[in-house]
Design a protein around this motif. Structure first.
Motif, short mmCIF file in Angstrom:
data_model
loop_
_atom_site.label_atom_id
_atom_site.label_comp_id
_atom_site.label_asym_id
_atom_site.label_seq_id
_atom_site.Cartn_x
_atom_site.Cartn_y
_atom_site.Cartn_z
N SER A 166 0.88 -1.28 0.08
CA SER A 166 -0.04 0.14 0.01
C SER A 166 0.87 1.22 -0.02
O SER A 166 0.35 2.24 -0.46
CB SER A 166 -0.85 0.14 0.99
OG SER A 166 -0.05 -0.03 2.24
N ASP A 167 2.23 1.12 0.57
CA ASP A 167 3.18 2.31 0.47
C ASP A 167 3.80 2.59 -0.65
O ASP A 167 5.03 3.15 -0.50
CB ASP A 167 3.90 2.19 1.87
CG ASP A 167 4.81 1.06 1.92
OD1 ASP A 167 4.42 -0.01 1.04
OD2 ASP A 167 5.61 0.94 2.72
N VAL A 168 3.44 2.06 -1.66
CA VAL A 168 4.29 2.01 -3.11
C VAL A 168 3.19 2.77 -4.07
O VAL A 168 1.82 2.07 -4.23
CB VAL A 168 4.77 0.74 -3.35
CG1 VAL A 168 5.52 0.60 -5.03
CG2 VAL A 168 5.75 -0.02 -2.35
N ALA A 169 3.69 3.71 -4.85
CA ALA A 169 3.12 4.14 -6.03
C ALA A 169 3.66 3.67 -7.06
O ALA A 169 4.70 3.25 -7.19
CB ALA A 169 3.07 5.80 -5.79
N ILE A 170 2.79 3.84 -8.48
CA ILE A 170 3.26 3.41 -9.65
C ILE A 170 3.13 4.59 -10.67
O ILE A 170 2.20 4.96 -10.58
CB ILE A 170 2.55 2.15 -10.00
CG1 ILE A 170 2.73 1.09 -9.28
CG2 ILE A 170 2.82 1.74 -11.51
CD1 ILE A 170 1.79 -0.28 -9.39
#
Length: 636
Positions: A166-170
């Motif tokens: 959840s703490d990773v953006a793309i």
């Protein structure tokens, strides 16, 4: 134009990068602020290619560019790659860049660890792992990992989940699937926006998935597991070949039949071992008792080698080998137990399962290799006994949270059959506490708490029961801590078998357990740390509410009050009932003693997000009641 001149800002497939000398770089300042929110890392660009060719060969290649924003994101820069005789790492490159996109380290091949997945056990010498962890302490930094796996036969492919947490953006992620028309790869998607694009031409099928501008997010309390909410594409062949053995997994029956064929001829035992098992149960008329003795024999004479089914071969080593070397993985030990039972005429069923305490059920509508463990089912006249064969201390017939209450695949001569493992009813999953606490006029005192854990609550203390003294003391300080309390002694015992339980008695010295203020004494009635505060959410909840366990906690604690004190305030009785469970507390005073009774029952289930206000109210009532205080006053 000089090759060192900066080009105009390019949005390569809408992914902001800079091009210098023809090579893209990824300075951190190009990350949009909207993607930094809630993020510890950002996937700048990720491309995954799966190309399947004839002859059951395939190439799986990945390029992953990830910027680590702070130390909490470091784990996302780690590379772990498993390989064996069926899949080889043909290319591996790791490069590290600073926040401006300057190359700071081109990792040498010799710096990437390469070791046996199961060191010291010759049976598994072909199973290896490569590992690298960046050692960077200046943030942000970017890691570019590129690798290729060549498959010589396949039964499964990695699922595509470009957002690992959840703490990773793309910024941009792509999955490309290329396959022959006569070797189709099935797929099933979850939480993917839009449909894939693709075409078929010249006997080949190409399919593409793209994710762009996916934001990190704050997890919600009691939401489903992350694997159940993040975007993912599952991939599985219809026809497969593994180590020269071909099969089909269009349905569970076919897949199970292939596994069954791998087990053929694997239950032979030496005549001396067969005679030993016959002698072990010769005086036992009851089948259940025979199974128990054989299971305990297996536990005593073998040990478990930790290797997941998905890493090593799918075929277990034969029972004679396990009997000789005395160890095996889940497949080998389960098959060995099956062979021991078979030697005295008791049938059992080799069963593959997706194990784990925080588990997500398999996709029953997508037949594929989703399993990581093997257990044994022993059908008897009135019940089925389930055996976990990898733990030498596991009570007979007890599964625990690792494999209970989930779909599994029974491997039978007729093929695979989906069955549910044993579930444990709420009433059997109990933690009961009886305690006595003696207080003086200053709020100091001592106490004894006696706990009984049963059903899945026994699973909570199973490791503690079997641990050494040092580990037990650490567990007590973490799990049964009383504020300002010191454990002065404890003892524990347990009863094994199909319905195990543990009894734990803990003695405490209590300093300032109750707070003295003038003539008043404030006593917290629930001595153990209760539930954490549930954060209120003003915005609309997105995910369902998931309660993964059913259980009952009952506390009955008697407080011996100091002489000369009487009750000034008693907390009100609480009675609460809802779909999520029930909760009650009460306190009564009689003859210088206050008796506090608390009972919490939680109902496992998945509840719609719209029920969150009701759930919040239920949870809040529990947390407030757990902080309730009895107020005493003295006449001097």
């Amino acid at each position: 134009m000089s090759k060192f001149l900066w080009t105009i800002l390019v949005f390569l497939n809408f992914s902001p990068v800079l091009i210098i000398a023809g090579d893209p770089i990824y300075p951190a300042y190009l990350i949009p602020d909207s993607l930094k929110e809630n993020a510890n890392a950002v996937i700048r660009f990720s491309e995954t290619n799966l190309q399947v060719s004839s002859g059951y060969k395939a190439t799986y290649s990945v390029k992953n560019v990830i910027t680590i924003l702070n130390s909490r994101g470091d784990d996302y820069g780690i590379y772990i790659g498993y390989y064996d005789k069926q899949r080889k790492i043909s290319h591996l490159s790791i490069r590290i860049y600073d926040q401006l996109g300057n190359l700071v380290d081109k990792v040498k091949n010799s710096d990437i660890e390469d070791y046996s997945a199961i060191s010291g056990f010759s049976l598994y010498e072909d199973n290896r792992v490569r590992f690298y962890e960046p050692t960077v302490n200046r943030y942000p930094y970017t890691v570019i990992i590129e690798y290729s796996l060549n498959y010589n036969g396949y039964i499964q492919f990695p699922y595509w989940q470009p957002q690992p947490g959840s703490d990773v953006a793309i910024e941009h992620a792509i999955l490309n699937l290329k396959m022959p028309s006569d070797h189709p790869i099935r797929y099933k998607t979850y939480h993917m926006k839009g449909k894939p694009t693709g075409r078929e031409s010249g006997g080949s099928i190409d399919i593409h998935w793209i994710l762009k501008q996916v934001k990190a997010f704050q997890p919600e309390p009691f939401q489903p597991l992350m694997n159940a909410v993040l975007p993912v594409v599952y991939l599985a062949p219809s026809n497969f070949s593994y180590d020269g053995s071909r099969g089909n997994m269009d349905n569970w029956e076919n897949f199970g039949y292939w596994v069954y064929e791998l087990l053929e001829g694997k239950t032979s035992l030496s005549e001396s071992t067969r005679q030993k098992i016959t002698d072990l149960v010769i005086d036992v008329p009851d089948t259940l008792e025979k199974v128990r003795r054989i299971y305990q024999y297996m536990q005593e004479y073998t040990r478990y080698v930790s290797i997941q089914l998905g890493i090593g071969d799918f075929q277990p080593f034969d029972a004679e080998t396990v009997d000789r070397v005395g160890y095996g993985d889940c497949k080998a030990l389960t098959n060995y137990t099956r062979a021991l039972l078979e030697s005295v005429g008791i049938s059992s069923i080799y069963t593959i399962v997706k194990a784990g305490e925080n588990w997500e059920n398999i996709k029953t509508d997508f037949p594929s290799q989703q399993f990581n463990h093997v257990i044994l089912a022993v059908p008897l006249h009135k019940d089925t006994i389930w055996l976990e064969c990898t733990n030498q201390q596991m009570p007979f017939g007890f599964l625990g949270e690792f494999t209970d209450n989930r779909w599994a695949l029974a491997i039978t001569p007729m093929g695979g059959k989906l069955i549910k493992t044993r579930s444990y009813h709420t009433d059997s999953n109990q933690k009961i506490c009886h305690g006595t606490i003696i207080l003086d006029e200053n709020g100091d005192g001592n106490g004894t708490l006696k706990f009984k854990y049963s059903g899945l609550q026994f699973d909570e203390v199973f490791g503690f029961v079997m641990a050494d003294d040092k580990s037990q003391k650490k567990w007590l300080s973490q799990n049964l801590y009383i504020p300002n309390g010191k454990v002065t002694g404890y003892n524990v015992d347990h009863e094994g078998d199909m319905h195990p339980s543990a009894n734990l008695e803990v003695q405490y010295d209590l300093e300032k357990y109750a707070v003295r203020s003038g003539k008043r004494l404030f006593i917290t009635l629930n001595p153990l740390i209760g539930y954490p505060e549930l954060p209120a959410r003003e915005e609309k909840r997105k995910y369902d509410i998931c309660l993964h366990k059913s259980y009952i906690h009952t506390d009955s604690i008697v407080y011996k009050l100091p002489d000369g004190f009487e009750a000034e305030h008693l907390p009100a009785r609480v009675e609460l009932s809802s779909a999520f469970g029930t909760f009650s507390t009460s306190v009564n005073i009689d003859d210088g003693r206050a008796t506090y009774i608390r009972c919490l029952r939680i109902n496992e289930g998945q509840y719609p997000a719209s029920d969150y206000p009701d759930f919040y109210a239920f949870y809040k009532t529990v947390t407030r009641a757990d902080k309730a205080k009895l107020v005493l006053t003295s006449g001097f």
